[in-house]
Design a protein around this motif. Sequence first.
Motif, PDB file in Angstrom:
ATOM      1  N   THR A  52      -0.468  -4.021  55.533  1.00 61.75           N
ATOM      2  CA  THR A  52      -1.886  -3.767  55.772  1.00 61.75           C
ATOM      3  C   THR A  52      -2.716  -4.863  55.126  1.00 61.75           C
ATOM      4  O   THR A  52      -2.563  -5.148  53.938  1.00 61.75           O
ATOM      5  N   TRP A  53      -3.587  -5.462  55.918  1.00 61.29           N
ATOM      6  CA  TRP A  53      -4.523  -6.464  55.419  1.00 61.29           C
ATOM      7  C   TRP A  53      -5.919  -5.866  55.487  1.00 61.29           C
ATOM      8  O   TRP A  53      -6.419  -5.550  56.560  1.00 61.29           O
ATOM      9  N   VAL A  54      -6.543  -5.677  54.328  1.00 64.98           N
ATOM     10  CA  VAL A  54      -7.886  -5.117  54.267  1.00 64.98           C
ATOM     11  C   VAL A  54      -8.881  -6.254  54.054  1.00 64.98           C
ATOM     12  O   VAL A  54      -8.815  -6.968  53.052  1.00 64.98           O
ATOM     13  N   ILE A  55      -9.786  -6.412  55.016  1.00 64.23           N
ATOM     14  CA  ILE A  55     -10.869  -7.382  54.890  1.00 64.23           C
ATOM     15  C   ILE A  55     -12.104  -6.594  54.484  1.00 64.23           C
ATOM     16  O   ILE A  55     -12.707  -5.889  55.294  1.00 64.23           O
ATOM     17  N   MET A  56     -12.463  -6.690  53.234  1.00 65.05           N
ATOM     18  CA  MET A  56     -13.532  -5.883  52.664  1.00 65.05           C
ATOM     19  C   MET A  56     -14.718  -6.795  52.372  1.00 65.05           C
ATOM     20  O   MET A  56     -14.626  -7.701  51.545  1.00 65.05           O
ATOM     21  N   GLY A  57     -15.817  -6.582  53.074  1.00 60.97           N
ATOM     22  CA  GLY A  57     -16.932  -7.498  52.905  1.00 60.97           C
ATOM     23  C   GLY A  57     -18.271  -6.861  53.167  1.00 60.97           C
ATOM     24  O   GLY A  57     -18.375  -5.732  53.665  1.00 60.97           O
ATOM     25  N   GLY A  58     -19.315  -7.604  52.830  1.00 62.24           N
ATOM     26  CA  GLY A  58     -20.674  -7.146  53.063  1.00 62.24           C
ATOM     27  C   GLY A  58     -21.053  -7.222  54.530  1.00 62.24           C
ATOM     28  O   GLY A  58     -20.298  -7.728  55.370  1.00 62.24           O
ATOM     29  N   GLN A 200      -6.723   4.735  48.416  1.00 58.32           N
ATOM     30  CA  GLN A 200      -5.279   4.940  48.623  1.00 58.32           C
ATOM     31  C   GLN A 200      -4.660   3.712  49.286  1.00 58.32           C
ATOM     32  O   GLN A 200      -3.586   3.237  48.869  1.00 58.32           O
ATOM     33  N   ILE A 201      -5.317   3.189  50.297  1.00 62.93           N
ATOM     34  CA  ILE A 201      -4.796   2.020  51.010  1.00 62.93           C
ATOM     35  C   ILE A 201      -4.762   0.807  50.087  1.00 62.93           C
ATOM     36  O   ILE A 201      -3.781   0.054  50.051  1.00 62.93           O
ATOM     37  N   LEU A 202      -5.837   0.607  49.318  1.00 59.12           N
ATOM     38  CA  LEU A 202      -5.908  -0.550  48.437  1.00 59.12           C
ATOM     39  C   LEU A 202      -4.842  -0.519  47.354  1.00 59.12           C
ATOM     40  O   LEU A 202      -4.403  -1.569  46.874  1.00 59.12           O
ATOM     41  N   SER A 203      -4.431   0.669  46.960  1.00 57.68           N
ATOM     42  CA  SER A 203      -3.443   0.797  45.883  1.00 57.68           C
ATOM     43  C   SER A 203      -2.002   0.669  46.373  1.00 57.68           C
ATOM     44  O   SER A 203      -1.082   0.573  45.563  1.00 57.68           O
ATOM     45  N   ALA A 204      -1.795   0.634  47.687  1.00 59.38           N
ATOM     46  CA  ALA A 204      -0.436   0.554  48.227  1.00 59.38           C
ATOM     47  C   ALA A 204       0.161  -0.830  47.964  1.00 59.38           C
ATOM     48  O   ALA A 204      -0.525  -1.845  48.132  1.00 59.38           O
ATOM     49  N   PRO A 205       1.436  -0.912  47.569  1.00 55.69           N
ATOM     50  CA  PRO A 205       2.065  -2.214  47.288  1.00 55.69           C
ATOM     51  C   PRO A 205       2.106  -3.131  48.500  1.00 55.69           C
ATOM     52  O   PRO A 205       2.148  -4.355  48.343  1.00 55.69           O
ATOM     53  N   SER A 206       2.088  -2.568  49.705  1.00 52.79           N
ATOM     54  CA  SER A 206       2.180  -3.374  50.922  1.00 52.79           C
ATOM     55  C   SER A 206       0.828  -3.830  51.453  1.00 52.79           C
ATOM     56  O   SER A 206       0.738  -4.387  52.540  1.00 52.79           O
ATOM     57  N   THR A 207      -0.231  -3.593  50.671  1.00 52.95           N
ATOM     58  CA  THR A 207      -1.585  -3.974  51.091  1.00 52.95           C
ATOM     59  C   THR A 207      -2.019  -5.265  50.415  1.00 52.95           C
ATOM     60  O   THR A 207      -1.791  -5.460  49.219  1.00 52.95           O
ATOM     61  N   VAL A 208      -2.626  -6.147  51.202  1.00 56.54           N
ATOM     62  CA  VAL A 208      -3.284  -7.337  50.653  1.00 56.54           C
ATOM     63  C   VAL A 208      -4.769  -7.249  51.004  1.00 56.54           C
ATOM     64  O   VAL A 208      -5.140  -6.647  52.010  1.00 56.54           O
ATOM     65  N   VAL A 209      -5.613  -7.840  50.170  1.00 56.25           N
ATOM     66  CA  VAL A 209      -7.058  -7.680  50.327  1.00 56.25           C
ATOM     67  C   VAL A 209      -7.743  -9.037  50.356  1.00 56.25           C
ATOM     68  O   VAL A 209      -7.430  -9.917  49.549  1.00 56.25           O
ATOM     69  N   SER A 210      -8.660  -9.192  51.294  1.00 59.60           N
ATOM     70  CA  SER A 210      -9.592 -10.319  51.296  1.00 59.60           C
ATOM     71  C   SER A 210     -10.987  -9.749  51.090  1.00 59.60           C
ATOM     72  O   SER A 210     -11.319  -8.713  51.660  1.00 59.60           O
ATOM     73  N   GLN A 211     -11.780 -10.438  50.299  1.00 57.73           N
ATOM     74  CA  GLN A 211     -13.110  -9.904  49.972  1.00 57.73           C
ATOM     75  C   GLN A 211     -14.146 -10.995  50.161  1.00 57.73           C
ATOM     76  O   GLN A 211     -13.903 -12.165  49.849  1.00 57.73           O
ATOM     77  N   ALA A 212     -15.301 -10.619  50.701  1.00 53.25           N
ATOM     78  CA  ALA A 212     -16.361 -11.599  50.943  1.00 53.25           C
ATOM     79  C   ALA A 212     -17.713 -10.926  50.912  1.00 53.25           C
ATOM     80  O   ALA A 212     -17.836  -9.729  51.202  1.00 53.25           O
ATOM     81  N   SER A 213     -18.730 -11.698  50.570  1.00 50.70           N
ATOM     82  CA  SER A 213     -20.088 -11.182  50.579  1.00 50.70           C
ATOM     83  C   SER A 213     -20.804 -11.628  51.849  1.00 50.70           C
ATOM     84  O   SER A 213     -20.341 -12.519  52.569  1.00 50.70           O
TER      85      SER A 213
END
Length: 448
Positions: A52-58, A200-213
Amino acid sequence: MKLGARLIGSASEKLKSEFLQELGPDEVRALPYMFEFWALPHQLPPTDDWRTWVIMGGRGAGKTRAGAEWVRVQVEGGRPEDAGRVKTVALVGETYDQARDVMVFGDSGIIACSPPDRKPSWVASKRCLVWPNGAKAFVFSANDYEALRGPQFEAAWVDELAKWPKAKEAWDMLQFCLRLGDSPRQVVTTTPRNVPILKQILSAPSTVVSQASTYDNRANLAGSFLEEVQSTYAGTRLGQQELDGLLIEEIDGALWTPAILRTCEEKDFGQLDRIVVAVDPPVTGKATSDACGIVVAGARTKGSPRHWDAIVLEDATISAASPLEWAEAAVAALHRHNGDRLVAEVNQGGDLVEMMLRQVDPMIPFRGVHATRGKIARAEPIAALYEQGRVSHVRGLGTLEAQMGLMSVRGYSGPGSPDRVDALVWALTDLMLDPAASWKQPRVRTVG
C-alpha cells in the motif's frame, strides 16, 4: 529525467527553445505524457517493497494526478496494444459520482492524463474504463461496499479514504478483492484526517507513505487561491491538515481534543481588561535546550468570574535562546501588546529569571510563579475553561495547538518539554484562575 525537467524548467528561454528544437515530432507529442519527467518527488512511487502506497497531502498537492498516473503505469505496455503489468484495477471513491467525476473524468483524472493513442473508453453501463490493450478499471463506491464482494483485481486506487463514512467496511472488502497477480498493490490518495482506518493503514509494515503540502504544487495552482487559503488557514489546525497534509491525531485522554480546539476560533473580543505575557524559561541556553515558552493572552473580567473569558493573542516562543535573548523576546511581547504584567516560572532560575528580565527593562510589572503541582494538574483546570468555551485563539497558533493536543491525563506525548503549553497555562492562570479564587461577591446594602 526528473533532473532534466528541473534543469530545463529553471533555464533561460533560449536554452528551453534549443532543447525543444532538438526533439523530434514524436518526442514533442509524447513529452506532456511522460509523467516521470514532470512529476514532483511525492508523486512518484517509492522503490521499496510495498503493498500500500499512501499519498497524504494538502488540498491541491497533486494527489489525484499521482493516482491517475500510477494506474497508467500499471495498465499500459510499451505500445498501445501491448499488455501492461496488470489487466484489472479497482477505482474506489466515496460515491460512484465522485469516483467517476474525479478519478476518471477529472482535470487530473485518468482520461485527461492519457495520451490519445492509449486513452481508455468509458463504458457507463458497466462503470468501467477499457484500454486499447484490453485492460479494465472498474469504479466502486465506498458507500456501496458490498459491491466489492466477489470481484477480484491486481491493483486498486483509493481516493479520499479518510472522509469515507464507511471507510473500515469498504477497505476490508477491497483487501479481499486484491488477490490476482504476483504482487497486488494499491494506492491511497487522501487528505489526512484523524480516523482509525487511516492510522491502521499507516501502521502496517507493508505501507509506504509520501507526504506533501499544498505549497509543494504551487506552480500548478492559482496564485489567488494560495493567497486566500494561506491568509485564512495558515497556522491553524485545519490548515495543518488541509494545507500541510499533516495527520492531526487525538491521543487517549487528551486534555485538548481536536473538537475542543476547533471551537476556540477567534471571536470579536473588543476591549480587554487585562493582558499578560507568560514565560516558561528553559533550564539552560544551549542549542539542545527546550524552547522558551512565551505566550500572550488577554481577558475580560467584568462581573462574576463565571462570565469571564480570555483570548490567546500570540505565541512568541523562541527556540535555543540564551537567557538574554528570551528575556528580550518576552519584554518585547509585553510592550508590543501593551501588557499589564509579565509572569514567569521561577522554579529553575529563581531570582535570576527576574534579574534577566529587568536587565532588559527595569520597570516591567513582574510576577514570579512557583510550580507546586505537576504540569497535568496545572493544565487540567485550564483545559476545563476551553471545554466551557471561555477561551479563544487568534489565527496562527498551529504550533501551540499541536502541542496542546499532545497533553493528556497521563502526561505529554511529544518530544522535549511542552514549553508553549506551560506558558499558556501560566498566562491563563494569572488572568482567570487566580483572580477568580480571590474574588468576592460585592456586598449589596439594603435600606430600610
